[in-house]
Design a protein around this motif. Structure first.
Motif, PDB file in Angstrom:
ATOM      1  N   ASP A 151       0.929  -0.636   0.343  1.00  0.00           N
ATOM      2  CA  ASP A 151       0.126  -0.137   0.224  1.00  0.00           C
ATOM      3  C   ASP A 151       1.367   1.690   0.053  1.00  0.00           C
ATOM      4  N   MET A 152       0.169   2.059  -0.645  1.00  0.00           N
ATOM      5  CA  MET A 152       0.998   3.420  -0.920  1.00  0.00           C
ATOM      6  C   MET A 152       0.987   4.524   0.916  1.00  0.00           C
ATOM      7  N   ALA A 153       1.480   5.608   1.333  1.00  0.00           N
ATOM      8  CA  ALA A 153       2.201   5.744   2.566  1.00  0.00           C
ATOM      9  C   ALA A 153       0.111   6.552   2.924  1.00  0.00           C
ATOM     10  N   GLU A 154      -0.138   7.085   2.187  1.00  0.00           N
ATOM     11  CA  GLU A 154      -2.036   7.810   1.942  1.00  0.00           C
ATOM     12  C   GLU A 154      -2.429   7.723   0.912  1.00  0.00           C
ATOM     13  N   GLU A 155      -4.374   7.568   1.639  1.00  0.00           N
ATOM     14  CA  GLU A 155      -5.431   7.556   0.655  1.00  0.00           C
ATOM     15  C   GLU A 155      -4.463   8.544  -0.521  1.00  0.00           C
ATOM     16  N   ARG A 156      -4.786   8.237  -1.816  1.00  0.00           N
ATOM     17  CA  ARG A 156      -4.965   9.063  -3.356  1.00  0.00           C
ATOM     18  C   ARG A 156      -6.629   8.711  -3.605  1.00  0.00           C
ATOM     19  N   ASP A 157      -7.442   9.395  -3.683  1.00  0.00           N
ATOM     20  CA  ASP A 157      -8.054   9.626  -4.840  1.00  0.00           C
ATOM     21  C   ASP A 157      -7.646   9.843  -6.077  1.00  0.00           C
ATOM     22  N   GLU A 158      -7.834   9.936  -7.036  1.00  0.00           N
ATOM     23  CA  GLU A 158      -8.118  11.014  -8.478  1.00  0.00           C
ATOM     24  C   GLU A 158      -6.264  11.207  -8.607  1.00  0.00           C
ATOM     25  N   CYS A 159      -5.099  10.743  -8.099  1.00  0.00           N
ATOM     26  CA  CYS A 159      -4.481  10.775  -8.455  1.00  0.00           C
ATOM     27  C   CYS A 159      -3.034  11.124 -10.252  1.00  0.00           C
ATOM     28  N   LYS A 160      -2.089  10.917  -9.804  1.00  0.00           N
ATOM     29  CA  LYS A 160      -1.732  11.200 -11.443  1.00  0.00           C
ATOM     30  C   LYS A 160      -0.860  10.091 -11.092  1.00  0.00           C
ATOM     31  N   GLY A 161      -0.026   9.092 -12.114  1.00  0.00           N
ATOM     32  CA  GLY A 161       1.003   8.390 -12.125  1.00  0.00           C
ATOM     33  C   GLY A 161       2.284   8.396 -13.544  1.00  0.00           C
TER      34      GLY A 161
END
Lengths: 362, 298
Positions: A201-211
């Motif tokens: 998992d990532m460290a933070e929740e990310r909605d609508e992120c960009k990768g």
């Protein structure tokens, strides 16, 4: 048995690498040797080293509304999206065949990734049922055919980000589930093995992120957590496929929502990240300590003022696609070496809104 | 081995400049190369092999590109025949015999030509002054141009005709008509190419142009026979012979249109003052079978 009877194999290879991608399908199905030759990853590398790679920008593009007879009031409706490919050298568009089982267009807000010579279409929202989809479709430019990929496991997610390392792995991270909870989970899709591999998992929740895949790592920027809807964070995290771990998050990387961020390998081999923010095109270069230094490369053209749909880079060139006013046909602008933008008109039928895109060098 | 001469520019700067050695231009070389490699496949392979043995890299590059072009556009069966390859793939490894529309290099070639032509036209438009009443000449979309050709815009046609400078009129019409070809071609091509995918490039073009002519016979535009395709930096892959044929087809079409033009103009002029800008579909024309033409007026 020679590749081409009468010619030494390396000469036959010189001929094959000079084919255009239109002929890959036919050529790779003539005989076993040619199939092996064209499907090998080495083939693409040879083309690249001989500067014969062709650049292809594949986008999810809105199609114009179907005709209505005059006198009938124009009813608003959701546009349907289709896949189109743009050859920036020739300046022409052509439409890709739709994935199997998508007669009404591809899922809305799906993600596209360029994994070598395969186009991977992941997720999105079904245009008819409006349900989040976990489907995966793979289009091979070598065979000119679609196939079904293994569905995304786990909770149905939407508005996640997706990027490929260009060699056969597609990374997916973030998004939200059916309850609009932001997700911190991630996973990777192995195209050749048709298998999803879990990621930490990532460290933070990310909605609508960009990768974006850059400098050997999967970089995820921005996004927002469940309890701060719409308030994009300014941190970023990078995933290292070598160690299969996330690096610690770095703060204050961005100024605002990184919906338009892309990466490319420029001519001299240095990889540069491009991002559009507040009307500027920023370029990020790597610093020795792993941080990224952003500087403004150019002011974005007014022709994409209202809606900046997509940014793509290849071989040191940057192209932005957008429209000057909402609802107007989209155009492209290519950044020239001297800092000016050259406008690229899109032909009729291919100037709809661009939702997602990815770039191939095949 | 470059020779340099010194030149003084108008601002006083003195610079060394490469002296052009008298000889052939790049374009002449390209044409020579194209003609040179026109031979049967067997000879071409032998030449490639010889070039490789003699380590003549430019010739290897030229011949292998020629062989690649022979492969392009062929079905797997045809490729096997041409190069005597064994048919050793299993059935599921082979492709379906139906060819994708995008595989046809002739369509690709036409697309390329039209893309180039559009670019030139847009550039030419940028350089011109706007004198048309509506002042929209630079921004007219293909849709508007189609309606112009349909004769719906009697006013615009009249404005054209009344231009004092006939040269300007010719330029403008020359400008709009290729657009028409582009526009209709793109529209019609989708319908036609599937049926004509095995046909000749010329057939595709003439049938598409024929459709265009049929559809828009209520108003034409003079086609200047000298439609220049800027081929100064044309791609290597363009076969000059095919280019000539395409040019010839375009000229034929231009002649056909030109022969009807005087009558058209008479018609339009006689009904000129009464005509208003009307949407195409209400015109009740043959052209209304293209429902995707927008009705928006700028």
């Amino acid at each position: 048995m020679e590749l081409i009877p009468g010619l030494p194999d390396d000469v036959a290879r010189e001929c094959l690498i000079r084919l255009t991608y239109f002929s890959f399908a036919a050529a790779s199905t003539t005989c076993k040797q040619w199939k092996e030759e064209i499907e090998a990853p080495q083939f693409r590398l040879w083309r690249r080293s001989h500067s014969l790679s062709q650049v292809l920008l594949v986008v999810a593009q809105a199609r114009p509304a179907p005709a209505r007879s005059p006198g009938c009031p124009k009813l608003p409706h959701a546009p349907s999206y289709h896949l189109a490919a743009f050859d920036p050298v020739v300046g022409s568009w052509w439409e890709l065949p739709p994935p199997p089982g998508c007669p009404d267009g591809i899922p809305l807000f799906c993600q596209l990734a360029a994994a070598g010579t395969d186009l991977v279409l992941v997720g999105g929202i079904d245009p008819v049922t409006w349900e989040a989809s976990g489907s995966v479709y793979v289009y091979s430019f070598v065979r000119g055919e679609w196939r079904h990929g293994a569905d995304m496991p786990g909770v149905r997610r939407s508005f996640f980000t997706c990027a490929s390392d260009g060699q056969g792995l597609v990374f997916v991270a973030g998004g939200h589930d059916g309850e609009k909870n932001a997700l911190r989970s991630a996973m990777a899709y192995d195209v050749a093995a048709n298998r999803w591999v879990p990621m930490p998992d990532m460290a933070e929740e990310r909605d609508e992120c960009k990768g974006v895949f850059s400098r050997g790592g999967f970089l995820v920027l921005g996004g927002y957590p469940t309890d701060a809807q719409g308030r994009f964070v300014r941190s970023a995290e990078e995933f290292d496929p070598a160690t299969w771990q996330w690096r610690p998050a770095t703060e204050d990387v961005l100024g605002s929502s990184p919906r338009t961020c892309t990466s490319s390998i420029s001519n001299n081999g240095d990889e540069a990240l491009y991002m559009c923010m507040d009307g500027d095109l920023l370029v990020g270069s790597a610093l020795p300590d792993g941080m990224t230094r952003w500087r403004a490369a150019a002011r974005l053209p007014t022709g994409v003022g209202a809606c900046l749909a997509h940014v793509a880079t290849w071989q040191g060139k940057v192209m932005v696609i957008g429209s000057a006013r909402i609802g107007e046909p989209h155009v492209g602008y290519v950044l020239e070496a001297n800092g000016t933008w050259e406008r690229v008109e899109f032909q009729e039928g291919f100037s709809g809104h661009v939702q997602a895109g990815c770039l191939f060098e095949i | 081995m470059k020779s340099y001469i010194w030149l003084q520019t108008s601002d006083g700067l003195v610079q060394p400049v490469e002296e052009e050695v008298p000889g052939r231009s790049n374009k002449e070389r390209k044409i020579f190369d194209e003609k040179f490699i026109r031979m049967d496949t067997k000879k071409l392979c032998e030449l490639t092999s010889a070039a490789d043995s003699l380590q003549l890299k430019p010739l290897v590059d030229l011949t292998s590109r020629a062989i690649a072009r022979i492969i392009e556009g062929k079905t797997p069966e045809e490729i096997r025949e041409t190069f005597h390859l064994p048919d050793d793939l299993t059935e599921e490894e082979k492709l379906e015999p139906l060819r994708n529309i995008t595989d046809d290099p002739r369509i690709r070639l036409l697309n390329r030509l039209y893309a180039r032509k559009r670019k030139e036209l847009i550039e030419r438009k940028k350089l011109k002054n706007v004198e048309i009443e509506e002042g929209h000449v630079d921004e007219r979309s293909v849709d508007d141009l189609l309606s112009f050709i349909n004769g719906a815009d009697g006013k615009e046609v009249q404005a054209n005709k009344n231009k004092k400078k006939t040269r300007r009129k010719k330029d403008q019409i020359k400008d709009t008509s290729p657009h028409k070809v582009n526009g209709t071609h793109h529209g019609e091509l989708d319908n036609l190419s599937i049926s004509c995918s095995n046909g000749d490039a010329n057939d595709i073009e003439t049938s598409a142009l024929g459709e265009a002519f049929k559809v828009h016979d209520s108003g034409g535009a003079t086609f200047s026979p000298k439609l220049e395709f800027d081929d100064g930096d044309m791609d290597d892959d363009l076969d000059p012979a095919m280019k000539e044929e395409l040019d010839r087809e375009v000229e034929d079409f231009a002649r056909r249109l030109n022969s009807d033009w005087p009558e058209r103009i008479q018609e339009i002029l006689s009904s000129g003052p009464e005509r208003k800008l009307v949407p195409i579909s209400i015109d009740g024309d043959a052209s209304s079978h293209r429902p995707c033409i927008s009705l928006d007026r700028r």
